[in-house]
Design a protein around this motif. Structure first.
Motif, mmCIF file in Angstrom:
data_model
loop_
_atom_site.group_PDB
_atom_site.id
_atom_site.type_symbol
_atom_site.label_atom_id
_atom_site.label_comp_id
_atom_site.label_asym_id
_atom_site.label_seq_id
_atom_site.Cartn_x
_atom_site.Cartn_y
_atom_site.Cartn_z
ATOM 1 N N PHE A 85 87.017 87.761 68.544
ATOM 2 C CA PHE A 85 87.498 88.269 67.449
ATOM 3 C C PHE A 85 87.628 90.056 67.512
ATOM 4 C CE2 PHE A 85 85.843 84.221 66.533
ATOM 5 C CZ PHE A 85 86.699 83.543 65.630
ATOM 6 N N PRO A 86 88.552 90.356 68.095
ATOM 7 C CA PRO A 86 88.653 91.872 68.345
ATOM 8 C C PRO A 86 88.678 92.644 66.804
ATOM 9 C CG PRO A 86 90.639 90.943 69.178
ATOM 10 C CD PRO A 86 89.766 89.951 68.810
ATOM 11 N N GLY A 87 88.070 93.842 66.880
ATOM 12 C CA GLY A 87 87.843 94.275 65.559
ATOM 13 C C GLY A 87 87.346 94.133 64.216
ATOM 14 N N ALA A 88 86.852 92.467 64.185
ATOM 15 C CA ALA A 88 85.980 92.040 63.333
ATOM 16 C C ALA A 88 84.820 92.676 63.139
ATOM 17 C CB ALA A 88 86.069 90.591 63.506
ATOM 18 N N ARG A 89 84.357 92.769 61.729
ATOM 19 C CA ARG A 89 83.110 92.827 61.429
ATOM 20 C C ARG A 89 82.040 91.684 61.481
ATOM 21 N NH1 ARG A 89 83.616 96.834 56.277
ATOM 22 N NH2 ARG A 89 81.589 97.597 57.343
ATOM 23 N N PHE A 90 81.413 91.429 62.049
ATOM 24 C CA PHE A 90 80.475 90.242 62.232
ATOM 25 C C PHE A 90 79.223 90.036 61.490
ATOM 26 C CE2 PHE A 90 81.589 86.339 64.926
ATOM 27 C CZ PHE A 90 82.943 86.536 65.151
ATOM 28 N N VAL A 91 79.047 89.107 60.788
ATOM 29 C CA VAL A 91 77.819 88.572 60.119
ATOM 30 C C VAL A 91 77.362 87.190 60.750
ATOM 31 C CG1 VAL A 91 76.392 88.312 57.965
ATOM 32 C CG2 VAL A 91 78.239 90.326 58.292
ATOM 33 N N ASP A 121 76.515 95.455 61.872
ATOM 34 C CA ASP A 121 77.175 96.156 60.906
ATOM 35 C C ASP A 121 76.500 96.200 59.364
ATOM 36 O OD1 ASP A 121 78.980 96.993 58.862
ATOM 37 O OD2 ASP A 121 80.656 96.535 60.526
ATOM 38 N N GLU A 122 75.932 97.229 58.913
ATOM 39 C CA GLU A 122 75.236 97.039 57.827
ATOM 40 C C GLU A 122 76.105 97.014 56.661
ATOM 41 O OE1 GLU A 122 71.701 97.310 57.060
ATOM 42 O OE2 GLU A 122 71.382 96.986 59.125
ATOM 43 N N ALA A 123 77.287 97.640 56.551
ATOM 44 C CA ALA A 123 78.237 97.299 55.576
ATOM 45 C C ALA A 123 78.719 96.039 55.403
ATOM 46 C CB ALA A 123 79.381 98.377 55.473
ATOM 47 N N ALA A 124 79.041 95.426 56.565
ATOM 48 C CA ALA A 124 79.356 94.042 56.377
ATOM 49 C C ALA A 124 78.299 93.128 55.961
ATOM 50 C CB ALA A 124 79.824 93.567 57.830
ATOM 51 N N ALA A 125 76.867 93.425 56.478
ATOM 52 C CA ALA A 125 75.915 92.543 56.021
ATOM 53 C C ALA A 125 75.712 92.725 54.536
ATOM 54 C CB ALA A 125 74.534 92.974 56.630
ATOM 55 N N ALA A 126 75.956 93.914 54.143
ATOM 56 C CA ALA A 126 75.851 94.132 52.298
ATOM 57 C C ALA A 126 76.891 93.598 51.784
ATOM 58 C CB ALA A 126 75.787 95.628 52.277
ATOM 59 N N ARG A 127 78.108 93.584 52.216
ATOM 60 C CA ARG A 127 79.268 92.762 51.644
ATOM 61 C C ARG A 127 79.003 91.148 51.432
ATOM 62 N NH1 ARG A 127 85.718 93.196 53.204
ATOM 63 N NH2 ARG A 127 86.294 92.588 51.094
ATOM 64 N N VAL A 128 78.507 90.690 52.506
ATOM 65 C CA VAL A 128 78.217 89.378 52.659
ATOM 66 C C VAL A 128 77.090 88.900 51.663
ATOM 67 C CG1 VAL A 128 77.472 87.270 54.039
ATOM 68 C CG2 VAL A 128 79.291 88.961 54.732
ATOM 69 N N ALA A 129 76.068 89.900 51.618
ATOM 70 C CA ALA A 129 74.952 89.678 50.806
ATOM 71 C C ALA A 129 75.290 89.920 49.119
ATOM 72 C CB ALA A 129 73.721 90.973 51.160
ATOM 73 N N ALA A 130 76.024 90.628 49.060
ATOM 74 C CA ALA A 130 76.710 90.735 47.462
ATOM 75 C C ALA A 130 77.483 89.244 47.190
ATOM 76 C CB ALA A 130 77.685 91.941 47.520
ATOM 77 N N VAL A 178 75.056 93.401 38.628
ATOM 78 C CA VAL A 178 74.091 93.952 39.273
ATOM 79 C C VAL A 178 74.052 93.573 40.607
ATOM 80 C CG1 VAL A 178 71.712 93.831 39.133
ATOM 81 C CG2 VAL A 178 72.849 93.756 37.071
ATOM 82 N N ALA A 179 74.337 92.348 40.954
ATOM 83 C CA ALA A 179 74.288 91.990 42.595
ATOM 84 C C ALA A 179 75.336 92.681 43.115
ATOM 85 C CB ALA A 179 74.602 90.382 42.559
ATOM 86 N N ALA A 180 76.420 93.058 42.623
ATOM 87 C CA ALA A 180 77.481 93.834 43.587
ATOM 88 C C ALA A 180 77.298 95.137 43.710
ATOM 89 C CB ALA A 180 78.909 93.496 42.559
ATOM 90 N N ALA A 181 76.352 95.968 42.653
ATOM 91 C CA ALA A 181 76.036 97.148 42.509
ATOM 92 C C ALA A 181 74.811 97.406 43.579
ATOM 93 C CB ALA A 181 75.780 97.642 41.337
ATOM 94 N N SER A 182 74.128 96.591 43.820
ATOM 95 C CA SER A 182 72.968 96.726 44.587
ATOM 96 C C SER A 182 73.290 96.804 46.174
ATOM 97 C CB SER A 182 72.044 95.659 44.486
ATOM 98 O OG SER A 182 72.319 94.360 44.839
#
Length: 182
Positions: A85-91, A121-130, A178-182
């Protein structure tokens, strides 16, 4: 990120998925694979050998977050799968529990069901966590794929230590804002 609609796709035509989609809820909409991969976040929940076929749907996965919810028996890691998956952010996530358990209410007796996430990818992990929070789960980030992936990933036909562990975090679900803001 606000969950407005969930697209589901398979090798079957969308109308074949309609009864299952309606049983899940009004926000679940069956689509073709080509339509479904237009989403920003894509859960890859196919038989392991099918991931290569899904990967061919787009020439570039740039700006897409792909959540690897598969368990493979080919000795490949999520890092290996990501190469398709070229270019994807993976979680890596949502793969340690059976689908039936994930489909159940994640809030049980005042606790929230845990889903494990791992990513380079910390940002991708945070997005999926939210997103997991919005769905009512308690996401637990296990670190980078090399570290955390071995805890939740089948390798060489052996089960990882956290596979099938239905764990709960003893805290109420946080409001979506709150979840989206953390």
């Amino acid at each position: 990120m606000v969950l407005s609609e969930v697209a589901v796709a398979s090798r079957r035509p969308p109308e074949a998925l309609l009864p299952q989609a309606q049983a899940i809820g009004p926000k679940v909409v069956p689509k073709t694979l080509q339509e479904a991969v237009k989403a920003d976040v894509i859960f890859l929940a196919v038989l392991f050998e099918g991931h290569r076929e899904v990967a061919k749907t787009l020439s570039s996965w740039q700006s897409k977050t792909v959540v690897d919810a598969m368990n493979g028996f080919e000795g490949l890691s999520t890092s290996d799968v990501a190469k398709a998956f070229p270019g994807a952010r993976f979680v890596k996530g949502f793969n340690h529990l059976p689908a039936r358990t994930l489909a159940a209410d994640p809030n049980v007796k005042g606790s929230r069901r845990v889903v494990f996430l791992t990513s380079d990818d910390e940002a991708a992990a945070a997005r999926v966590a939210a997103l997991a929070e919005q769905l009512g789960f308690a996401p637990v980030h296990l670190g980078k794929l090399e570290e955390g992936g071995t805890l939740v990933q089948v390798r060489d036909k052996s089960w990882a230590p956290l596979i099938f562990q239905d764990l709960f975090k003893n805290e109420p679900a946080r409001p979506a804002s709150v979840a989206a803001a953390s």
